[in-house]
Design a protein around this motif. Structure first.
Motif, PDB file in Angstrom:
ATOM      1  N   ALA A 126       0.826  -1.212   0.000  1.00  0.00           N
ATOM      2  CA  ALA A 126       0.000   0.000   0.000  1.00  0.00           C
ATOM      3  C   ALA A 126       0.856   1.258   0.000  1.00  0.00           C
ATOM      4  O   ALA A 126       0.527   2.246  -0.685  1.00  0.00           O
ATOM      5  N   LEU A 257      -4.458  -8.132   3.449  1.00  0.00           N
ATOM      6  CA  LEU A 257      -5.421  -7.103   3.045  1.00  0.00           C
ATOM      7  C   LEU A 257      -5.712  -6.137   4.189  1.00  0.00           C
ATOM      8  O   LEU A 257      -5.897  -4.932   3.956  1.00  0.00           O
ATOM      9  N   ASP A 258      -5.720  -6.635   5.422  1.00  0.00           N
ATOM     10  CA  ASP A 258      -5.863  -5.734   6.561  1.00  0.00           C
ATOM     11  C   ASP A 258      -4.679  -4.766   6.624  1.00  0.00           C
ATOM     12  O   ASP A 258      -4.851  -3.573   6.918  1.00  0.00           O
ATOM     13  N   TYR A 260      -2.847  -3.779   4.099  1.00  0.00           N
ATOM     14  CA  TYR A 260      -3.004  -2.821   2.998  1.00  0.00           C
ATOM     15  C   TYR A 260      -3.993  -1.724   3.397  1.00  0.00           C
ATOM     16  O   TYR A 260      -3.728  -0.526   3.246  1.00  0.00           O
ATOM     17  N   ARG A 261      -5.138  -2.134   3.934  1.00  0.00           N
ATOM     18  CA  ARG A 261      -6.187  -1.169   4.292  1.00  0.00           C
ATOM     19  C   ARG A 261      -5.764  -0.259   5.453  1.00  0.00           C
ATOM     20  O   ARG A 261      -6.363   0.796   5.644  1.00  0.00           O
ATOM     21  N   SER A 262      -4.754  -0.667   6.208  1.00  0.00           N
ATOM     22  CA  SER A 262      -4.283   0.199   7.289  1.00  0.00           C
ATOM     23  C   SER A 262      -3.570   1.434   6.741  1.00  0.00           C
ATOM     24  O   SER A 262      -3.385   2.413   7.469  1.00  0.00           O
ATOM     25  N   ARG A 264      -4.154   2.464   3.055  1.00  0.00           N
ATOM     26  CA  ARG A 264      -5.055   3.053   2.059  1.00  0.00           C
ATOM     27  C   ARG A 264      -6.142   2.041   1.714  1.00  0.00           C
ATOM     28  O   ARG A 264      -5.965   0.834   1.936  1.00  0.00           O
ATOM     29  N   GLU A 265      -7.224   2.506   1.178  1.00  0.00           N
ATOM     30  CA  GLU A 265      -8.292   1.604   0.769  1.00  0.00           C
ATOM     31  C   GLU A 265      -7.867   0.795  -0.455  1.00  0.00           C
ATOM     32  O   GLU A 265      -7.059   1.252  -1.274  1.00  0.00           O
ATOM     33  N   LEU A 266      -8.416  -0.401  -0.579  1.00  0.00           N
ATOM     34  CA  LEU A 266      -8.180  -1.166  -1.798  1.00  0.00           C
ATOM     35  C   LEU A 266      -8.719  -0.393  -2.994  1.00  0.00           C
ATOM     36  O   LEU A 266      -9.762   0.267  -2.897  1.00  0.00           O
ATOM     37  N   SER A 328     -13.771  -2.663  -2.778  1.00  0.00           N
ATOM     38  CA  SER A 328     -12.924  -1.546  -2.392  1.00  0.00           C
ATOM     39  C   SER A 328     -13.361  -0.966  -1.069  1.00  0.00           C
ATOM     40  O   SER A 328     -14.490  -1.155  -0.630  1.00  0.00           O
TER      41      SER A 328
END
Length: 328
Positions: A126, A257-258, A260-262, A264-266, A328
């Motif tokens: 991310a 994925l967690d 990544y989302r920490s 920015r958003e997918l 997303s």
């Protein structure tokens, strides 16, 4: 080649030879001759990126270093402050290009099951994309594109006579059908989905360093593409490693994925995740089928057959190996 750099070479050894020859170099720099310094020398001798493309690769890497976005090998300038050296060597049929980076010590392919590794790799991916979204390429920046036409329609599997000769007619038909299916399902390119990506972000290009951080190496394929292609590449490489361990892929994917989302958003294109898994394998198929390298040809045909079987199943089900339902 290293005469162009302010490096006193003590020893060097070949690390890898596929598209490029990669050497580990131990020596010292002219700035501090008493201190041992470690470098990586990359030599492109056949069908490599042009000097302009390699200069652009190093421009992005230098920006990542300067902005402290992620840990990457810092490019080393020549004595004349250039970055790419072009030379002709006796016995080589064509001019070669060389670049030098500072060596990053550590262990490639951080263990996927170790606590916090998945989240850290997601966060690094991310941060790479976050930097890319604000990166303003300098004049003359030129890198390859990894869009649908580049990977499918113009890739080696569909256009290279050598590659086509390695496929049966029914396999060529499968690729044509997959090409059409992915074209129909991929989203339009948008600023939220498309930018400069690593494009080869498998586990082997992620290095756990002695100080506990994770570095990203091997930007040779970086270029314009969907951010989700990087995500699919990481997850696909982990899947191949852990598929015999029940639940391991799902656990890693959730943590990744967690992570990544920490940061920015997918990207919105995450909703078409299967298509990016297919795209990643098509890139591998292009590489394998178009290769003339003996090392690649030792493992490549078996890998290609496995990919073709997965693609046939994708045409039947619409889902690809590593499928996840993402939004997303």
């Amino acid at each position: 080649m290293l005469r162009s750099y302010d490096i006193d070479v003590r020893r060097m050894r070949l690390v890898q030879y596929e598209d490029n020859a990669v050497y580990f170099v131990e020596g010292s720099s002219g700035k501090d001759p008493g201190e041992t310094a470690l470098y990586m020398l990359r030599i492109s001798v056949r069908d490599g990126r042009s000097p302009a493309e390699q200069n652009s690769e190093l421009d992005w890497m230098a920006a990542l270093v300067a902005d402290k976005a992620v840990t990457v090998p810092a490019p080393v300038a020549t004595r004349s402050s250039g970055k790419v050296v072009t030379v002709e060597e006796p016995g080589w049929p064509e001019p070669a290009t060389a670049v030098v980076f500072e060596w990053i010590p550590g262990r490639a392919s951080p263990p996927y099951g170790r606590p916090r590794v998945a989240g850290e790799l997601g966060a690094i991916t991310a941060r790479l994309h976050e930097h890319a979204s604000g990166f303003r390429p300098p004049a003359g920046f030129v890198r390859p594109s990894w869009g649908h036409a580049d990977v499918f329609e113009n890739g080696a599997a569909m256009t290279d006579p050598t590659a086509r000769d390695r496929l049966r007619e029914d396999e060529r038909r499968t690729l044509r059908e997959v090409c059409a299916a992915v074209r129909e399902r991929l989203p339009e390119q948008s600023a939220a989905d498309w930018g400069v990506i690593h494009a080869d972000l498998h586990r082997g290009n992620l290095v756990g360093t002695p100080d506990g951080t994770v570095a990203v190496i091997d930007f040779d394929d970086c270029g314009w593409g969907f951010y989700m292609l990087d995500v699919a590449t990481v997850l696909s490489s982990v899947l191949r490693t852990c598929r015999k361990e029940p639940g391991a892929y799902d656990r890693f994917a959730e943590g990744y994925l967690d992570g990544y989302r920490s940061v920015r958003e997918l990207p919105p294109a995450a909703a078409r995740f299967d298509e990016f898994l297919v795209m990643r394998d098509m890139i591998i198929l292009n590489f394998v089928l178009g290769s003339r390298n003996a090392a690649v040809l030792s493992w490549g045909p078996q890998r290609a057959q496995g990919i073709l079987r997965l693609m046939q199943n994708y045409l039947k089900t619409g889902e690809y190996d590593g499928h996840l339902s993402l939004a997303s």
